[in-house]
Enzyme design. Structure first.
Site, short mmCIF file in Angstrom:
data_model
loop_
_atom_site.label_atom_id
_atom_site.label_comp_id
_atom_site.label_asym_id
_atom_site.label_seq_id
_atom_site.Cartn_x
_atom_site.Cartn_y
_atom_site.Cartn_z
N CYS A 3 55.69 48.66 -23.43
CA CYS A 3 54.19 48.63 -23.51
C CYS A 3 53.87 49.91 -24.44
O CYS A 3 54.57 50.22 -24.43
CB CYS A 3 53.42 48.41 -22.52
N HIS B 94 45.57 54.25 -13.20
CA HIS B 94 45.76 55.15 -13.64
C HIS B 94 45.91 56.60 -15.19
O HIS B 94 44.54 55.48 -15.71
CB HIS B 94 47.99 55.12 -13.84
#
Length: 698
Positions: free
Chosen positions: A27, A614
């Site tokens: 990713c 995050h």
């Protein structure tokens, strides 16, 4: 090529062996989704009785790398990735390419589908298969190459444009014969020249790194030299170079030319010098001569005939002429069409006709102003890098530097160029209708501020309306394009994707929340407001060290077994306050804003009742990990529709050194795919018990 027979799932081939599959997961951020997709595929393979090895290409580098022997024995390869993966090693094998989210959400179906996937014919790219229902399609090789070039070009545009703008603002003055002029041999003239070098380099950089993404290192030199040739009209008898559009053409030509040359079989003694001498020389010479003698002539022809055509329009409607000039100015931003319109207007100033230049001057800043405004209107459609470029573009627009919009046009030409042209046409038409005049061959608000414009109020109306039209059209077209491409929410995408493909920061983006407002963080009762930097906590005692896991990034202080929040934003606020209790957060509000901006780019809800929000931000002084549990679950937009009950919040400084925290996050992501591990986390009665469970992550 003959396709191999489809081996049975879980059974064996004709020789009675198990089906052997390989997979690659990746990713853009290289954190959670990379490893969760790997674990999901591994688990699905085990349940189906299939042998599978998965290579993960995360931020810590490639792990479990597939060997030549692995590939030779494989019956098929699944690529679950949202970034470029080299497929040349999979030639002759069935390859199924999907987004990383599909590796998490439907691994069993991918294992079934790979049996009938197309056979890869070689090369770095390959056949791209459309993703199944609920997933996005994989980005094409051409798109990824274009994004690579744009990402490397952006710093040159920003540095060059801002240095030129600063020098003009502090030392420039109007001159009827030379536009905005800076005194020769002055300090600011040297600053201007440095900026001009940046602008000169940006086109070859765009071309070179497009070529590099396609043909690897041997393509870099022909790509860059080809881009320089494209931008230097004198080489093919044109008054204007081909600009960024020419650079895109030379970049792709160089990349694919190098790929073709690589396929030529040569004697063994020549092979070592092919990538460093033969390929660059042959490709550069062939591409350069091809552009000068074949492509360059039509560009010169277009320039000459457009100039003649415009000369015949001077007696027509001012509104129509203004709209046409605006369309031309906005089309290629420095290319032959743009330069034709600009030089046509500039040439008429000496004859006393300043209205044509007034039309051009109103259209010139529309593109950078409009694209910069677009990044403010719909932040979620843009990456952090694009939003920063948007601010620089606004600044350049004020000084009439239309090249500030080139990164956006290069990244999304089908959406941005029409929007630019529409806004430019509107601005030019309004300026023509109002008979706006410009006495110098330059554009943008700066020429009005310096007194070179006649009809100042309507001049500003024209460029303001044009910029708004460009911005609204851009965000509409980009949004429609993204919806059509995805068909589902983007996961770990760089700002939407559409964004521009190219290098992305680890763990987070930057921008603003959906509302654009500051987030007010209320910490748990008794803690007070954790906004200012708190005193550093003393070194941990032996007892405190026993309460640390994940290399000390997660401690008993950062565990909450009963999360009070009922929605995603409130949960992020509560967890940010939890991290602040360590004394290692210097700006809680910024931490919250960064985490929320990351959620705008794509959900961090990973399914299986897990979410890992995050943020990469200097609001924290060192890497921190918090864990919280929600008994009712929080709607997080997860891939499988489940509510998040196990929530880990991760934050690292921008300049966090080393890869240890990334390695721990990779291990954590994989461990969370273990059903028993999740059940033990859910059942742990208190924070001490939670820490005991988390010690299993090794």
């Amino acid at each position: 090529m003959t396709s191999p027979a489809d081996p049975p799932i879980g059974g064996g081939s004709g020789e009675g062996r198990k089906l052997k599959l390989l997979a690659v997961t990746a990713c853009p951020t290289g954190i959670a989704h990379t490893y969760m997709a790997a674990e999901k595929l591994t688990q699905a393979a085990e349940s189906l009785g299939v042998d599978m090895k998965v290579e993960t290409q995360g931020s810590i580098g490639a792990e479990d790398v597939l060997t030549d022997n692995d590939v030779r024995q494989a019956d098929g390869i699944i690529i679950a990735a949202d970034k470029d993966v080299d497929r040349s090693r999979f030639a002759g094998k069935r390859v199924l390419s999907v987004g990383v989210s599909e590796g998490i959400s439907r691994p069993e179906q991918l294992i079934e589908q790979v049996r009938s996937a197309p056979v890869h014919g070689g090369g770095a790219g390959g056949d791209s298969t459309a993703a199944g229902a609920g997933g996005g399609r994989e980005r094409s090789v051409a798109y990824k190459a274009l994004m690579n070039g744009v990402s490397y070009m952006i710093p040159f545009v920003v540095v060059g444009g801002l240095l030129i703008a600063i020098s003009l603002s502090l030392s420039g003055h109007t001159d009827p014969k030379g536009g905005l002029v800076i005194p020769d041999d002055s300090f600011w003239m040297h600053v201007n020249q440095i900026g001009t070098i940046g602008f000169t380099l940006m086109v070859p950089i765009l071309s070179g790194y497009i070529a590099y993404a396609i043909g690897d290192r041997p393509a870099l030199v022909p790509g860059m030299i080809g881009g320089w040739i494209a931008n230097t009209g004198e080489l093919y008898d044109s008054k204007a170079g081909a600009g960024f559009i020419g650079a895109i053409v030379t970049g792709f030509l160089a990349g694919y030319l190098v790929l073709w040359i690589k396929k030529v079989k040569v004697p063994k003694f020549v092979q070592p010098i092919m990538p460093i001498i033969v390929i660059p020389i042959v490709a550069t010479t062939a591409l350069g001569l091809f552009f000068i003698y074949v492509i360059g002539k039509p560009i010169s022809w277009v320039f000459e005939h457009l100039t003649s055509w415009l000369s015949g329009m001077t007696g027509t409607s001012a509104i129509l002429l203004g709209a046409i000039l605006g369309l031309m100015i906005a089309f290629d931003m420095g290319g032959p069409v743009n330069k034709t319109a600009f030089l046509f207007g500039a040439g008429l100033i000496a004859t006393g006709n300043q209205t044509v230049m007034g039309m051009c001057a109103a259209a010139i800043p529309v593109m950078p102003l409009g694209q910069g405004l677009a990044t403010l209107l719909r932040k979620r459609l843009y990456t952090e890098q694009e939003r920063e470029t948007g601010l620089a573009s606004l600044f350049m627009g004020f000084f009439g530097i239309s090249e500030g919009a080139i990164p956006f046009a290069a990244a999304r030409p089908a959406q941005v160029i029409p929007a630019n042209m529409l806004g430019g046409a509107v601005a030019g038409a309004i300026a023509g209708m109002a008979s706006v005049k410009d006495a110098v061959p330059h554009g943008g608000p700066i020429v009005a501020v310096l007194g070179a414009v006649g009809g100042v109020p309507m001049f500003f109306v024209a460029l303001a309306v044009g910029a708004v039209v460009t911005a609204l059209t851009t965000v509409t077209l980009v949004d429609l394009s993204e919806r059509k491409r995805r068909g589902a929410p983007v996961v770990d995408a760089p700002g939407g994707h559409g964004g521009v493909g190219g290098p992305k920061p680890v763990l987070a983006g930057a921008g603003a929340t959906a509302s654009g407002a500051a987030v007010d963080v209320e910490p748990p009762q008794g803690q007070g407001r954790a906004v200012q930097k708190q005193p550093a906590a003393p070194g941990p005692s032996e007892e405190e060290q026993a309460d640390e896991v994940l290399s000390g990034y997660l401690t008993r202080q950062t565990v909450e077994v009963r999360l009070a929040a009922s929605d995603k934003e409130a949960a992020i606020r509560e967890m940010a306050a939890l991290l602040a209790s360590t004394g290692k957060v210097n700006d809680v509000e910024e931490l919250v804003r960064t985490a929320l901006r990351r959620e705008e780019q794509g959900t961090t809800g990973l399914g299986e009742e897990i979410a890992i929000p995050h943020a990469k931000t200097d609001a924290v002084d060192s890497p921190l990990v918090g864990f919280a549990r929600s008994s009712e679950g929080i709607e997080w937009g997860s891939l499988d529709g489940t509510k998040a009950k196990l929530i880990f919040m991760i934050s690292v400084p921008e300049a966090a050194a080393g890869d240890e925290h990334l390695r721990i996050l990779a291990l954590l992501s994989r461990k969370l795919m273990d059903t028993g591990f999740r059940e033990r986390l859910e059942a742990a009665p208190d924070d001490a018990a939670v820490l005991d469970v988390l010690r299993e992550v090794q």
